[in-house]
Design an enzyme around this catalytic site. Sequence first.
Site, mmCIF file in Angstrom:
data_model
loop_
_atom_site.group_PDB
_atom_site.id
_atom_site.type_symbol
_atom_site.label_atom_id
_atom_site.label_comp_id
_atom_site.label_asym_id
_atom_site.label_seq_id
_atom_site.Cartn_x
_atom_site.Cartn_y
_atom_site.Cartn_z
ATOM 1 N N TRP A 125 0.863 -1.195 0.000
ATOM 2 C CA TRP A 125 0.000 0.000 0.000
ATOM 3 C C TRP A 125 0.885 1.226 0.000
ATOM 4 O O TRP A 125 1.872 1.287 0.741
ATOM 5 C CB TRP A 125 -0.898 0.032 1.242
ATOM 6 C CG TRP A 125 -2.301 -0.430 0.979
ATOM 7 C CD1 TRP A 125 -2.720 -1.725 0.881
ATOM 8 C CD2 TRP A 125 -3.454 0.396 0.774
ATOM 9 N NE1 TRP A 125 -4.065 -1.759 0.636
ATOM 10 C CE2 TRP A 125 -4.545 -0.470 0.562
ATOM 11 C CE3 TRP A 125 -3.677 1.767 0.756
ATOM 12 C CZ2 TRP A 125 -5.841 -0.015 0.346
ATOM 13 C CZ3 TRP A 125 -4.966 2.226 0.537
ATOM 14 C CH2 TRP A 125 -6.033 1.344 0.328
ATOM 15 N N SER A 149 -0.211 -2.638 5.524
ATOM 16 C CA SER A 149 0.436 -2.571 6.837
ATOM 17 C C SER A 149 -0.240 -3.484 7.859
ATOM 18 O O SER A 149 0.406 -3.933 8.816
ATOM 19 C CB SER A 149 0.432 -1.126 7.341
ATOM 20 O OG SER A 149 1.240 -0.334 6.506
ATOM 21 N N PHE A 150 -1.525 -3.738 7.664
ATOM 22 C CA PHE A 150 -2.229 -4.637 8.579
ATOM 23 C C PHE A 150 -1.581 -6.027 8.589
ATOM 24 O O PHE A 150 -1.607 -6.725 9.615
ATOM 25 C CB PHE A 150 -3.705 -4.745 8.157
ATOM 26 C CG PHE A 150 -4.578 -5.468 9.122
ATOM 27 C CD1 PHE A 150 -5.132 -4.808 10.217
ATOM 28 C CD2 PHE A 150 -4.871 -6.816 8.959
ATOM 29 C CE1 PHE A 150 -5.940 -5.477 11.119
ATOM 30 C CE2 PHE A 150 -5.675 -7.492 9.852
ATOM 31 C CZ PHE A 150 -6.213 -6.825 10.936
ATOM 32 N N CYS A 181 3.172 2.476 5.282
ATOM 33 C CA CYS A 181 2.737 3.875 5.288
ATOM 34 C C CYS A 181 1.216 3.887 5.322
ATOM 35 O O CYS A 181 0.570 3.412 4.380
ATOM 36 C CB CYS A 181 3.254 4.595 4.047
ATOM 37 S SG CYS A 181 2.600 6.271 3.896
ATOM 38 N N THR A 219 -11.990 7.534 6.691
ATOM 39 C CA THR A 219 -12.600 6.410 7.376
ATOM 40 C C THR A 219 -11.805 6.094 8.642
ATOM 41 O O THR A 219 -10.724 6.644 8.868
ATOM 42 C CB THR A 219 -12.590 5.151 6.478
ATOM 43 O OG1 THR A 219 -11.254 4.691 6.385
ATOM 44 C CG2 THR A 219 -13.136 5.452 5.113
ATOM 45 N N HIS A 230 -10.439 3.370 9.119
ATOM 46 C CA HIS A 230 -9.420 2.387 8.761
ATOM 47 C C HIS A 230 -8.070 2.738 9.375
ATOM 48 O O HIS A 230 -7.332 1.885 9.824
ATOM 49 C CB HIS A 230 -9.251 2.357 7.229
ATOM 50 C CG HIS A 230 -9.943 1.225 6.575
ATOM 51 N ND1 HIS A 230 -11.175 1.341 5.988
ATOM 52 C CD2 HIS A 230 -9.571 -0.066 6.414
ATOM 53 C CE1 HIS A 230 -11.532 0.183 5.490
ATOM 54 N NE2 HIS A 230 -10.588 -0.696 5.742
HETATM 55 C C1 DLZ Z 1 -7.521 -0.872 3.494
HETATM 56 C C2 DLZ Z 1 -6.337 0.020 3.671
HETATM 57 C C3 DLZ Z 1 -6.472 1.419 3.716
HETATM 58 C C4 DLZ Z 1 -7.817 2.102 3.601
HETATM 59 N N1 DLZ Z 1 -5.424 2.227 3.830
HETATM 60 C C5 DLZ Z 1 -4.180 1.673 3.957
HETATM 61 C C6 DLZ Z 1 -3.043 2.509 4.106
HETATM 62 O O1 DLZ Z 1 -3.106 3.752 4.085
HETATM 63 N N2 DLZ Z 1 -1.842 1.900 4.273
HETATM 64 C C7 DLZ Z 1 -1.685 0.533 4.300
HETATM 65 O O2 DLZ Z 1 -0.554 0.046 4.475
HETATM 66 N N3 DLZ Z 1 -2.763 -0.273 4.126
HETATM 67 C C8 DLZ Z 1 -3.984 0.252 3.945
HETATM 68 N N4 DLZ Z 1 -5.082 -0.554 3.772
HETATM 69 C C9 DLZ Z 1 -4.852 -2.020 3.611
HETATM 70 C C10 DLZ Z 1 -4.747 -2.795 4.934
HETATM 71 O O3 DLZ Z 1 -3.472 -2.616 5.534
HETATM 72 C C11 DLZ Z 1 -4.943 -4.304 4.669
HETATM 73 O O4 DLZ Z 1 -4.032 -4.729 3.671
HETATM 74 C C12 DLZ Z 1 -6.349 -4.648 4.218
HETATM 75 O O5 DLZ Z 1 -7.292 -4.148 5.144
HETATM 76 C C13 DLZ Z 1 -6.538 -6.182 4.096
HETATM 77 O O6 DLZ Z 1 -6.322 -6.815 5.350
#
Ligand code: DLZ
Length: 162
Positions: free
Chosen positions: A31, A65-66, A89, A95, A97
Site C-alpha cells: 500500500w 500494513s495490517f 505507510c 474512514t 481504517h
Molecule cells: C484498506 C487500507 C487502507 C484504507 N489504507 C491503507 C493505508 O493507508 N496503508 C496501508 O498500508 N494499508 C492500507 N489498507 C490495507 C490494509 O493494511 C490491509 O491490507 C487490508 O485491510 C486487508 O487486510
Amino acid sequence: MSDKKKNLSEYDIHAVPDASDMRFGILVSEWNDEITFELCRGAIDTLKKHGAKDENIEIHYVPGSFELPLGAQYVAQTGKVDSVICIGCVIQGETRHFEFICNAAAVGITNVGLKTDIPVIFGVLTPDTWQQAKDRAGGKHGNKGDEAAITAIKMVHLKRNL
Ligand code: DLZ
C-alpha cells in the site's frame, strides 16, 4: 536518534555498530508503494553503509500494513535473520481504517518481537497527508527507512552484547 527538530536520516555515524555479520529481513507493505519502496531503499542503503552484505538482506512484501505483524512472524520464524524491519505507510483518511490499521500494526509488531525474541522494527509512517509522507520518505525530513535500519543494527548489537 531523531526528534521533532531533527532529520530522520541524521545520526552519529560513529555510534552505529558494524553490521557486516548481521542478517536482516525487510518486510514491505505494497500500500502506498511510492512511499514504502523509497523507505525500503533508504533502509537497504543504510544497512549496507554500515557493512551489511547484499546476501544477508532479504526483502519480502505484504499487501498492506495490517499484514506486517503476521508477515514479520513468518520471516522471524525462518531463523534466517537477526532482525526484521517492517516498512509501511498508513495515511489518515476519512474512514476509521487509519486507527484500526495503525493500532494493529503497532501492537502486532511489538508482540512479534516479544514472541520470537528478535528485534522487529516499526518502520511505519502514519502521516496525515501524502505530502507529509513524501517529506519523510527521502524528502525534507529525511528517510524513516534509514532510521529503521539504524534501530535494527543497534538492537541486534544490544542482544549480542548483554
Ligand atoms: C484498506 C487500507 C487502507 C484504507 N489504507 C491503507 C493505508 O493507508 N496503508 C496501508 O498500508 N494499508 C492500507 N489498507 C490495507 C490494509 O493494511 C490491509 O491490507 C487490508 O485491510 C486487508 O487486510
